[in-house]
Design a protein around this motif. Sequence first.
Motif, PDB file in Angstrom:
ATOM      1  N   SER A 278      42.556  47.928  39.482  1.00 47.22           N
ATOM      2  CA  SER A 278      42.724  47.624  40.902  1.00 47.22           C
ATOM      3  C   SER A 278      43.541  48.700  41.616  1.00 47.22           C
ATOM      4  CB  SER A 278      43.401  46.269  40.991  1.00 47.22           C
ATOM      5  OG  SER A 278      44.253  46.195  42.059  1.00 47.22           O
ATOM      6  N   ASP A 279      43.302  48.880  42.899  1.00 48.11           N
ATOM      7  CA  ASP A 279      44.127  49.789  43.702  1.00 48.11           C
ATOM      8  C   ASP A 279      45.186  49.014  44.480  1.00 48.11           C
ATOM      9  OD1 ASP A 279      42.710  52.027  42.930  1.00 48.11           O
ATOM     10  OD2 ASP A 279      41.160  51.620  44.428  1.00 48.11           O
ATOM     11  N   VAL A 280      45.215  47.695  44.278  1.00 43.98           N
ATOM     12  CA  VAL A 280      46.135  46.857  45.060  1.00 43.98           C
ATOM     13  C   VAL A 280      47.571  47.097  44.609  1.00 43.98           C
ATOM     14  CG1 VAL A 280      46.725  44.477  45.663  1.00 43.98           C
ATOM     15  CG2 VAL A 280      44.333  45.132  45.296  1.00 43.98           C
ATOM     16  N   GLU A 281      48.443  47.298  45.577  1.00 42.09           N
ATOM     17  CA  GLU A 281      49.871  47.513  45.302  1.00 42.09           C
ATOM     18  C   GLU A 281      50.424  46.346  44.483  1.00 42.09           C
ATOM     19  OE1 GLU A 281      53.019  50.038  45.587  1.00 42.09           O
ATOM     20  OE2 GLU A 281      51.216  50.360  46.800  1.00 42.09           O
ATOM     21  N   GLY A 282      51.165  46.638  43.435  1.00 40.54           N
ATOM     22  CA  GLY A 282      51.782  45.571  42.638  1.00 40.54           C
ATOM     23  C   GLY A 282      50.895  45.089  41.508  1.00 40.54           C
ATOM     24  N   SER A 283      49.591  45.351  41.580  1.00 39.78           N
ATOM     25  CA  SER A 283      48.736  44.949  40.454  1.00 39.78           C
ATOM     26  C   SER A 283      47.836  46.123  40.080  1.00 39.78           C
ATOM     27  CB  SER A 283      47.906  43.720  40.798  1.00 39.78           C
ATOM     28  OG  SER A 283      47.018  44.028  41.857  1.00 39.78           O
ATOM     29  N   ARG A 284      48.441  47.292  40.070  1.00 41.67           N
ATOM     30  CA  ARG A 284      47.697  48.535  39.888  1.00 41.67           C
ATOM     31  C   ARG A 284      46.901  48.578  38.588  1.00 41.67           C
ATOM     32  NH1 ARG A 284      48.696  53.473  37.669  1.00 41.67           N
ATOM     33  NH2 ARG A 284      50.638  52.726  36.793  1.00 41.67           N
ATOM     34  N   LEU A 285      47.412  47.912  37.569  1.00 41.29           N
ATOM     35  CA  LEU A 285      46.735  47.982  36.265  1.00 41.29           C
ATOM     36  C   LEU A 285      45.557  47.036  36.153  1.00 41.29           C
ATOM     37  CD1 LEU A 285      49.897  48.421  34.036  1.00 41.29           C
ATOM     38  CD2 LEU A 285      48.266  50.178  34.728  1.00 41.29           C
ATOM     39  N   GLY A 286      45.360  46.192  37.165  1.00 38.14           N
ATOM     40  CA  GLY A 286      44.160  45.366  37.221  1.00 38.14           C
ATOM     41  C   GLY A 286      44.143  44.245  36.199  1.00 38.14           C
ATOM     42  N   SER A 287      42.922  43.862  35.804  1.00 43.59           N
ATOM     43  CA  SER A 287      42.785  42.704  34.921  1.00 43.59           C
ATOM     44  C   SER A 287      41.772  42.977  33.818  1.00 43.59           C
ATOM     45  CB  SER A 287      42.346  41.486  35.731  1.00 43.59           C
ATOM     46  OG  SER A 287      41.038  41.709  36.218  1.00 43.59           O
ATOM     47  N   ALA A 288      41.908  42.221  32.736  1.00 39.61           N
ATOM     48  CA  ALA A 288      40.956  42.290  31.621  1.00 39.61           C
ATOM     49  C   ALA A 288      40.284  40.937  31.456  1.00 39.61           C
ATOM     50  CB  ALA A 288      41.678  42.671  30.329  1.00 39.61           C
ATOM     51  N   THR A 289      38.970  40.973  31.220  1.00 37.64           N
ATOM     52  CA  THR A 289      38.217  39.743  30.951  1.00 37.64           C
ATOM     53  C   THR A 289      37.446  39.930  29.653  1.00 37.64           C
ATOM     54  OG1 THR A 289      37.872  39.538  33.346  1.00 37.64           O
ATOM     55  CG2 THR A 289      36.572  38.082  31.930  1.00 37.64           C
TER      56      THR A 289
END
Length: 249
Positions: free
Chosen positions: A206-217
């Motif tokens: 993700s490029d969203v500030e605070g969640s830069r590392l994104g998610s894993a599914t």
Amino acid sequence: MTVAVISDIHANLPALRAVLADIDATAPNATIWHTGDIVGYNAHPNEVIELLHSRSVIGVMGNHDAAAVDVIDVLDFNSAAAAAIAWTKSVLTQASREWLENLPRIVELGDATLVHGSPSDPFWEYIDSAQRAGANAETLKTPLLFHGHTHRPRLFAASDPAGPVHAIPINVAPISLSKHALINVGSVGQPRDGDPRACWVLWEHSDVEGSRLGSATWRRVPYAIRETQAAMRAVHLPERLIERLAHGE
Ligand code: ZN
């Protein structure tokens, strides 16, 4: 950026085809990475390498790949695994061999490191405890690690940046990633967590500030297990390796 990470394909062509179809349906523009063990155990080493090559999949060398191209000895393998490596060596084409020989042991790609076993021992260490995960997390130069080798999907991560890593339960929902997440993507070609379906991980960066590392599914994909087993029987691979696919063990 969207990345599909696959591991431990082990020459299982029906399982790889099913996973690629699921990737194409779920994340059609995803870059595909792998964390090794392309060959060994199952019956389609050349076909799997050709398919990965045609899809520009990049990744690292696993212990079975290393044994198939004589980088390591099979003496440390159990007898069924060693028999499958001997068969694999007898059928590998020169092009397949070169493709395997050129795989690096470890690679860093932006925020992620790819390795088969662990950063401290790429071919042999199983990251199967919080203690081993923590020791490896300290050596990481990237916030995330994708790896395989155990054939069991798993996540170790720290709840707060200064705290120790611990096991985080996995389900079908996306899990938000923090620094020092060690992501075992499970196995495409020989799952060992009691679920015979092929496994892969979707990483949505993700490029969203605070969640830069994104998610894993973690995704599970049924495939034609009997087709894989028939191909193995046709070339006389060990019965134990054929049977275990039906049970995911
Ligand atoms: Zn493996």
